[in-house]
Design a protein around this motif. Sequence first.
Motif, short mmCIF file in Angstrom:
data_model
loop_
_atom_site.label_atom_id
_atom_site.label_comp_id
_atom_site.label_asym_id
_atom_site.label_seq_id
_atom_site.Cartn_x
_atom_site.Cartn_y
_atom_site.Cartn_z
N LEU A 188 0.61 -1.25 -0.16
CA LEU A 188 0.30 0.34 0.19
C LEU A 188 0.53 1.20 0.40
CD1 LEU A 188 -2.71 -0.68 2.70
CD2 LEU A 188 -2.54 -0.48 0.05
N SER A 193 -4.76 1.53 -2.58
CA SER A 193 -4.58 0.52 -3.49
C SER A 193 -5.89 0.36 -4.21
CB SER A 193 -4.02 -0.49 -3.29
OG SER A 193 -3.71 -0.64 -4.44
N TRP A 200 -11.26 0.52 -2.44
CA TRP A 200 -9.41 1.24 -2.19
C TRP A 200 -9.34 1.16 -0.55
CZ3 TRP A 200 -6.17 4.18 -5.00
CH2 TRP A 200 -6.92 5.00 -6.02
#
Length: 305
Positions: A188, A193, A200
């Motif tokens: 991350l 991400s 996310w």
Amino acid sequence: MNPTTGHSRPAWNLGNIVVHRIDEITLPPQTGPWLLPDATTDVIDEASWLRPHFADSGTLRLASHTFAVEVGGLRILVDTGIGNSKPRANPAWNNLSSDYLQRLDAFGFAPDSIDLVITTHLHTDHVGWNTHLVDGQWQPTFPHARYLTSRAEWDYWTRAEKDEARRQMFRDSVDPVRDSGQYDLVDLPDRGSEVADGIWLVPAPGHTPGQVAVELRGTDRTALITGDSIHHPVQLSHPHLTSCVDTDAQQAVRTRARLLEQLADTDSLLLGTHFPDPTGGTVHTDGTRYRLRPEPRTATPPFTA
């Protein structure tokens, strides 16, 4: 409306993303003083808006549930609760026999239909339904799913000196998924991400070193699933309140402050992993503090892949 009717199911609708709360158990009243020892009756009473949903007579209400997410034909679970038939040191979690899987199925999330399981962090009450007993052996509950957690979280617990209770949890709820090849580790960056369309993982360290929160970026609005970065709405009014099981309490405070600042006075939903019903709401500035304005779920048509 009863989700088993097959007509509609309560959910938060973000446009192209729909989020359901799947109940496991209500946590006993003694959980609050153990988990958040500085959340005294006086502290709770300072935030009168906590009653009646989130506190009662100076006692915090807490729950164990998971979130089931529908997006782009995918079925996603965020955390998997405590689980059944598992020996646990905490009496409230020990050898449960809940109907969690039946509830999950009633919402249209049969175990073999789950595509993705997101683990916000590797604590006992967030990985329990990763596995279930099959002929006396712990097997992944969701046989076709990828299980995700952050690499920082995985690496920390791989190196950490674990007590027997935590070793037991890894043996029955984490190692079988690793051994099946279903766990994927996510690196991350600070910005997070994207792991599916609009889903996310964002860093939320402090409670554990690699904990993530889950941001849902729908076409109509966004939502944030807290993990344990915020255990209870009292921490909106008192963000300095820390958990007895935070790995780095001051980092947890900084993370909580950052997330609340981002959410405050927007239409983004905050969805608490241990918040009792109604579980979700919007964050609003309340003098020098924050408060949660509850937003109950609404009836949503059945999901079809």
